[in-house]
Design an enzyme around this catalytic site. Sequence first.
Site, PDB file in Angstrom:
ATOM      1  CG  MET A  30      -1.718  -1.283   1.228  1.00 52.29           C
ATOM      2  SD  MET A  30      -3.365  -0.907   2.088  1.00 52.29           S
ATOM      3  CE  MET A  30      -2.812  -0.589   3.649  1.00 52.29           C
ATOM      4  N   GLY A  31       2.123   1.241  -0.408  1.00 56.65           N
ATOM      5  CA  GLY A  31       3.071   2.349  -0.336  1.00 56.65           C
ATOM      6  C   GLY A  31       3.595   2.635   1.042  1.00 56.65           C
ATOM      7  N   GLY A  36      11.097  -3.003   5.970  1.00 57.36           N
ATOM      8  CA  GLY A  36      10.256  -4.090   5.778  1.00 57.36           C
ATOM      9  C   GLY A  36       9.895  -4.307   4.252  1.00 57.36           C
ATOM     10  CG  HIS A  37       6.886  -2.044   2.269  1.00 59.43           C
ATOM     11  ND1 HIS A  37       6.771  -0.933   3.147  1.00 59.43           N
ATOM     12  CD2 HIS A  37       5.721  -2.689   2.315  1.00 59.43           C
ATOM     13  CE1 HIS A  37       5.752  -0.896   3.516  1.00 59.43           C
ATOM     14  NE2 HIS A  37       4.762  -1.859   2.929  1.00 59.43           N
ATOM     15  CD  GLN A 148       6.875 -14.244  11.526  1.00 64.17           C
ATOM     16  OE1 GLN A 148       8.197 -14.317  11.098  1.00 64.17           O
ATOM     17  NE2 GLN A 148       6.390 -14.424  12.709  1.00 64.17           N
ATOM     18  CE  LYS A 149       3.779  -4.453  11.634  1.00 61.88           C
ATOM     19  NZ  LYS A 149       2.301  -4.189  10.900  1.00 61.88           N
ATOM     20  CB  SER A 185       3.811  -0.508  10.940  1.00 63.89           C
ATOM     21  OG  SER A 185       2.618  -0.069  10.242  1.00 63.89           O
TER      22      SER A 185
HETATM   23  P1  AMP Z   1       1.279  -3.049   3.473  1.00 61.62           P
HETATM   24  O1  AMP Z   1       1.896  -2.030   2.656  1.00 61.62           O
HETATM   25  O2  AMP Z   1       1.444  -2.535   4.954  1.00 61.62           O
HETATM   26  O3  AMP Z   1       0.121  -3.625   3.102  1.00 61.62           O
HETATM   27  O4  AMP Z   1       2.582  -4.284   3.414  1.00 61.62           O
HETATM   28  C1  AMP Z   1       2.891  -4.734   2.211  1.00 61.62           C
HETATM   29  C2  AMP Z   1       3.741  -5.902   2.642  1.00 61.62           C
HETATM   30  O5  AMP Z   1       4.608  -5.676   3.468  1.00 61.62           O
HETATM   31  C3  AMP Z   1       2.822  -7.093   3.260  1.00 61.62           C
HETATM   32  O6  AMP Z   1       3.031  -8.370   2.841  1.00 61.62           O
HETATM   33  C4  AMP Z   1       3.214  -6.764   4.571  1.00 61.62           C
HETATM   34  O7  AMP Z   1       3.207  -7.887   5.530  1.00 61.62           O
HETATM   35  C5  AMP Z   1       4.723  -6.486   4.505  1.00 61.62           C
HETATM   36  N1  AMP Z   1       5.390  -5.730   5.588  1.00 61.62           N
HETATM   37  C6  AMP Z   1       4.772  -4.589   6.120  1.00 61.62           C
HETATM   38  N2  AMP Z   1       5.520  -4.259   7.293  1.00 61.62           N
HETATM   39  C7  AMP Z   1       6.663  -5.383   7.460  1.00 61.62           C
HETATM   40  C8  AMP Z   1       7.596  -5.550   8.255  1.00 61.62           C
HETATM   41  N3  AMP Z   1       8.152  -4.574   9.252  1.00 61.62           N
HETATM   42  N4  AMP Z   1       8.669  -6.730   7.954  1.00 61.62           N
HETATM   43  C9  AMP Z   1       8.291  -7.459   6.886  1.00 61.62           C
HETATM   44  N5  AMP Z   1       7.198  -7.171   6.098  1.00 61.62           N
HETATM   45  C10 AMP Z   1       6.470  -6.139   6.065  1.00 61.62           C
END
Ligand code: AMP
Length: 299
Positions: A30-31, A36-37, A148-149, A185
């Site tokens: 989601m940007g 993590g990304h 895994q978050k 996050s």
């Molecule tokens: P999001 O942009 O929050 O929807 O996350 C996109 C992807 O990044 C999802 O698969 C999340 O689980 C992963 N993600 C988000 N935060 C972390 C993190 N701290 N460590 C590893 N992966 C993450």
Amino acid sequence: MKIIRTTRSMAAWSERLRREGVTIGFVPTMGALHDGHRSLIRAARLRCDALVVSIFVNPAQFSPTEDLSAYPRPIARDRALCREEGVDVCFEPTALTMYPEGFQTTVTVPVLARRWEGEARPHHFAGVATVVTKLFGIVHPHLALFGQKDYQQAALVRQLVGDLNLGVTIQVRPTVREQDGLAMSSRNVYLSTDERRIAPLLSQALQAGKQMIVGGMLDVAAIERVMRQTIEQAPTIHVEYLAVCDPDSLEPLSVVSAPAVLLGAVRIGSIRLIDNLLVKLPGGKSGLRVERGIKPLTD
Ligand code: AMP
């Protein structure tokens, strides 16, 4: 790096590459990209010939009371990170492109979505499952990486890919954390200085629970009590749930039998934070199979 905004051009790009025998890796996001990304993007880059990152703040997974309009959208910075990491395509569809007038299909994974995040956010996982299914249909990747978050989300994606024979290999990568243990996050930017200071208590509570299990404690109630006490050191954090669960079904355990996953969600002011830890006992199976190394595509 190409920026693609329509589903038709995205699908055409992928189909052309697939015909040439190119393997396509995909990281849906989601940007507001962070490290993590970045770790998902790097892992995909190592394993695939071509790499697509989607940036789409999916309205279907937010409830009307949540932070859809306030969700951070630093698109220039996100594109720069993608360029830096050798991403080939940044797929940035609009909400209207993804959900045109007349759109009516919803994908649900009712049992895995029932508890925890699903209970706190009733339409969230239907929104996630639907958008992931759509994105897989458009991008048609060989491999997709998740963090895994968002443990429950990753479990649900694995289930739906199997149930619907989507033919995409799913890899789940470990949670990337700040130095003090807070899981990275996109929502952490909302935390005030005081809130940021106490936010690591969630990961500390999960660590405390994990140590108890590793030390031989089997009484879930005692473990949950210690985790709760760790968090309640700060009166401004409200525990939403802290649970010791089966790592596949996510059903709560009454007696610990490793492997287990410790799931937690807290609210600090108006901000919800989630986190989890896997506990494996020596020789035990590893639950969601969080991959630390890079494995061949045929696994
Ligand atoms: P999001 O942009 O929050 O929807 O996350 C996109 C992807 O990044 C999802 O698969 C999340 O689980 C992963 N993600 C988000 N935060 C972390 C993190 N701290 N460590 C590893 N992966 C993450």
